[in-house]
Every structure is written in C-alpha cells, then in structure tokens.
Write a protein that holds these residues in place. Structure first.
Motif, mmCIF file in Angstrom:
data_model
loop_
_atom_site.group_PDB
_atom_site.id
_atom_site.type_symbol
_atom_site.label_atom_id
_atom_site.label_comp_id
_atom_site.label_asym_id
_atom_site.label_seq_id
_atom_site.Cartn_x
_atom_site.Cartn_y
_atom_site.Cartn_z
ATOM 1 N N PHE A 285 -25.922 -26.721 -14.645
ATOM 2 C CA PHE A 285 -26.998 -25.666 -14.075
ATOM 3 C C PHE A 285 -27.682 -24.822 -15.201
ATOM 4 O O PHE A 285 -28.563 -24.591 -15.406
ATOM 5 N N ILE A 286 -26.478 -24.381 -16.133
ATOM 6 C CA ILE A 286 -27.154 -23.637 -16.995
ATOM 7 C C ILE A 286 -27.981 -24.216 -18.073
ATOM 8 O O ILE A 286 -28.873 -23.968 -18.609
ATOM 9 N N CYS A 287 -27.496 -25.865 -18.273
ATOM 10 C CA CYS A 287 -28.607 -26.471 -19.206
ATOM 11 C C CYS A 287 -29.811 -26.585 -18.483
ATOM 12 O O CYS A 287 -30.870 -26.610 -19.143
ATOM 13 N N ILE A 288 -29.966 -26.860 -17.265
ATOM 14 C CA ILE A 288 -30.920 -27.086 -16.384
ATOM 15 C C ILE A 288 -31.955 -25.637 -16.479
ATOM 16 O O ILE A 288 -33.353 -25.689 -16.844
ATOM 17 N N MET A 289 -31.376 -24.371 -16.413
ATOM 18 C CA MET A 289 -32.202 -23.166 -16.169
ATOM 19 C C MET A 289 -32.668 -23.043 -17.784
ATOM 20 O O MET A 289 -34.034 -22.301 -17.941
ATOM 21 N N VAL A 290 -31.933 -23.278 -19.020
ATOM 22 C CA VAL A 290 -32.134 -23.065 -20.345
ATOM 23 C C VAL A 290 -33.649 -24.062 -20.359
ATOM 24 O O VAL A 290 -34.459 -23.542 -21.092
ATOM 25 N N SER A 291 -33.484 -25.203 -20.049
ATOM 26 C CA SER A 291 -34.531 -26.004 -20.422
ATOM 27 C C SER A 291 -35.583 -25.925 -19.669
ATOM 28 O O SER A 291 -36.907 -25.825 -20.329
ATOM 29 N N TYR A 292 -35.831 -25.317 -18.435
ATOM 30 C CA TYR A 292 -37.084 -25.005 -17.613
ATOM 31 C C TYR A 292 -37.461 -23.591 -17.883
ATOM 32 O O TYR A 292 -38.644 -23.299 -17.896
ATOM 33 N N SER A 293 -36.552 -22.617 -18.633
ATOM 34 C CA SER A 293 -37.212 -21.369 -19.273
ATOM 35 C C SER A 293 -37.870 -21.602 -20.371
ATOM 36 O O SER A 293 -39.034 -21.214 -20.488
ATOM 37 N N LEU A 294 -37.516 -22.664 -21.075
ATOM 38 C CA LEU A 294 -38.450 -22.867 -22.512
ATOM 39 C C LEU A 294 -39.609 -23.857 -22.091
ATOM 40 O O LEU A 294 -40.697 -23.452 -22.512
ATOM 41 N N VAL A 295 -39.447 -24.351 -20.949
ATOM 42 C CA VAL A 295 -40.670 -25.483 -20.246
ATOM 43 C C VAL A 295 -41.735 -23.995 -19.918
ATOM 44 O O VAL A 295 -43.160 -24.498 -20.210
ATOM 45 N N LEU A 296 -41.330 -23.424 -19.221
ATOM 46 C CA LEU A 296 -42.028 -22.511 -18.652
ATOM 47 C C LEU A 296 -42.631 -21.478 -19.678
ATOM 48 O O LEU A 296 -44.013 -21.264 -19.415
ATOM 49 N N GLN A 297 -42.158 -21.106 -20.810
ATOM 50 C CA GLN A 297 -42.599 -20.604 -21.802
ATOM 51 C C GLN A 297 -43.948 -21.331 -22.458
ATOM 52 O O GLN A 297 -44.856 -20.890 -22.753
ATOM 53 N N ALA A 298 -43.581 -22.754 -22.519
ATOM 54 C CA ALA A 298 -44.469 -23.619 -23.206
ATOM 55 C C ALA A 298 -45.712 -23.960 -22.389
ATOM 56 O O ALA A 298 -46.769 -23.930 -22.783
ATOM 57 N N VAL A 299 -45.507 -23.962 -20.972
ATOM 58 C CA VAL A 299 -46.452 -24.048 -20.216
ATOM 59 C C VAL A 299 -47.430 -22.809 -19.913
ATOM 60 O O VAL A 299 -48.758 -23.074 -20.179
ATOM 61 N N LEU A 300 -46.889 -21.676 -20.142
ATOM 62 C CA LEU A 300 -47.847 -20.588 -20.262
ATOM 63 C C LEU A 300 -48.771 -20.548 -21.280
ATOM 64 O O LEU A 300 -49.653 -19.563 -21.055
ATOM 65 N N ARG A 301 -48.382 -21.041 -22.212
ATOM 66 C CA ARG A 301 -49.251 -21.224 -23.504
ATOM 67 C C ARG A 301 -50.192 -22.235 -23.351
ATOM 68 O O ARG A 301 -51.116 -22.151 -24.372
ATOM 69 N N VAL A 302 -50.162 -23.257 -22.561
ATOM 70 C CA VAL A 302 -51.368 -24.142 -22.531
ATOM 71 C C VAL A 302 -52.441 -23.410 -22.185
ATOM 72 O O VAL A 302 -52.569 -22.784 -21.136
#
Length: 318
Positions: free
Chosen positions: A212-229
C-alpha cells in the motif's frame, strides 16, 4: 500441502455461511452462481483480449491479464464451496479441505496485494519516466515481476497456516462464516497461542502496508508529474489510465484493511461476511468493468473479441 488434525474431537468444521430457510438458500445459490459466471466471463474476456490483440502486448496489459487470471482463481477458491453449502443440509467442510481453502484464499489474496503494487510501479515508470520506460520495463523484467508476485504470495502465509493446522481444536466446530478464516479458526483452538496470533497479525499488517505504501508513493509521484503536463488532454489521458487502478486499489484495500489488520479482533459475524464478500467476490466481478470502461484500448479489444466493432472503429483501426 498436507495437513494433519491433532485433535480427536474435530474431523471437520461446519461453515454456517448465510443461514436461513431453504428458499433463501436457493435464491442465494442462483445469485452467486450468476456472479461467479459473470466473473469468469469478464476476467476471461480480458485475458483473451490481451492474448489476441497485438496492440495490447505491452507490460501494462500483460500485468492486467495476469491480474485477471489471478482474480479467476481467487473467486474460485471460495465461491464453488459456498454454492455447495447453500444446497447442503450439513454444511460440513473437512479439516484438510478447510485448511487448503485457508491457504489458497490467503495466498491468492497476498498475490493480489503484490500485483497491485507492481501495477502502480508500472504506471509510475510509464508516466514519470516515459523516455526510459521501454528500456526499464522490458519483457524480462515484466516476467520477473509477475513470477515474484506469485512466489511471494504463496510463501507469505505458508508457515503460520501450517502451524495453525497442527493445533488442537475442541468444543464447537461451527464457523460462523462462508469460508475458513483465521479469526474463527483461532477461536476454536483448545488453547490460546498469543505468539501465533501476533505473528499472523504482523504478517497481515506487513502484507497490506508495504504494497500500500508503494502504491501511494508511486501515485504521489504520478500526480506530481501529471499536474506538470501542459495540455488538458494529456492530463485527462494520464488520469484515465491511472483511475481504473486506483478504483480497484480503493475497493480492495478499503475492505481488506477493516478485516485483517488484526485477525483476532472482534468483528460481528455479519460484518465479517459482508467485508469478505466485498474484496473476495464483488471486487473480482467489477474489476473487468472498471478496466474496460475506463480504457479505450481495452474496450476496443473486447468489442473486437466479441465481433461488435462498429464500421467506423474498423476503418479507424485500419
């Protein structure tokens, strides 16, 4: 795996399931039979679509096909026995049958936790490292991750389940559940074993929280990347790709965490059954719907599989 019963007083257990009059049992039998068949068809369709559509031969869809294969076996570990119990007068499950179900149900559930983490990692690489994604997520790495999920899942609870199967059980052999669950089983032991209860609780917590922590970390980084699109279309595509996976994670983890952070915690029997149904029966049923409705490529491949492509879609593909 061979299990032995050390107690002469119990040769099997009684799974109460969903008690009620005969008419209710028949109705539940029909309902869960339909759910079981739909689950097999939905997940089987995803496997076939990935197998036969060359465009889906990518790590994301290969992982999804393996996940659907897992879901088929996950639901098969419980529902057929539940269906037999609906029509049974005795509702008895043998000692070895109970622990085999216990082992396979928890091993497949553990494998699902690892698969969800690997699928989140794949989305992180695809969105946050798009230029390096093809060289990192190779076919070899994808295969290694899939094999690791299965091996870890089937080893995670092997020792505790084997130890519990060697315990002496006495008194009532009634389990107020539709499957062999650690809480009710430990309650039937002649003597409390705090060390085993603590080990089971610790393993369950680690199994849930590490992925679950791996999933949350992965999607936190994904969210940051997506918001920069810069483009709104790009952000929508990224959110659409990840939204399906997040929906499945939320449904699965939301219900599992209520149940197994502490397997000996006192939950009402009715609540136990409802929460277990959510992650063991409902989730495998709706996963194909979630993934196919929110994914244009998968939707297109399933339509093609069943021969219901429109003429416009065929021309678009060509």
């Amino acid at each position: 795996m061979k299990f032995f019963n050390n107690s002469s007083t119990i040769t099997g257990f009684i799974l109460l399931g969903f008690p009620g009059p005969r008419e209710k049992q028949v109705l539940l039998f029909v309902l869960f039979s339909v759910v079981f068949l739909l689950t097999l068809m939905g997940n089987g369709s995803i496997i076939c679509a990935v197998r036969w559509d060359q465009r889906l031969h990518t790590p994301m869809y290969i992982l999804l096909a393996n996940f659907s294969f897992l879901e088929i076996w996950y639901v098969t570990s419980t529902v057929p026995n539940m269906l037999a119990n609906f029509l049974s007068d005795t509702k008895v499950i043998s000692f070895s049958g109970c622990f085999l179900q216990f082992y396979f149900f928890f091993s497949l559930g553990s494998t699902e936790c690892f698969f969800l983490a690997v699928m989140a990692f794949d989305r992180y690489l695809a969105i946050c490292q798009p230029l390096h994604y093809p060289t990192i997520m190779t076919g070899r790495l994808c295969t290694d991750l899939v094999v690791s999920c299965w091996v870890l899942g089937f080893l995670w609870f092997l020792i505790p389940i084997t130890i519990i199967s060697q315990m002496s059980f006495c008194g009532s052999r009634i389990i107020d559940h539709f499957l062999c669950d650690p809480g009710p089983l430990l309650a039937l032991t002649c003597t409390r074993y705090p060390a085993i209860e603590l080990t089971s609780s610790t393993l369950s917590s680690l199994l849930l929280f590490i992925p679950f922590i791996c999933i949350m970390v992965s999607y936190s980084l994904v969210l940051q990347a997506v918001l920069r699109v810069p483009s709104a279309a790009g952000r929508r595509k990224a959110f659409s790709t990840c939204g399906s996976h997040l929906a499945v994670v939320s449904l699965f983890y939301g219900s599992v965490m209520v149940m197994y952070i502490s397997p000996t915690s006192e939950h009402k029997a009715g609540m136990q059954k409802i929460m277990t149904l959510l992650y063991s029966v409902v989730t495998p049923l709706i996963n194909p719907v979630i993934y196919s409705l929110r994914n244009k490529d998968m939707k297109h491949a399933i339509k093609k599989l069943f021969g219901i492509e429109t003429e416009a879609q065929i021309h678009e593909t060509v």
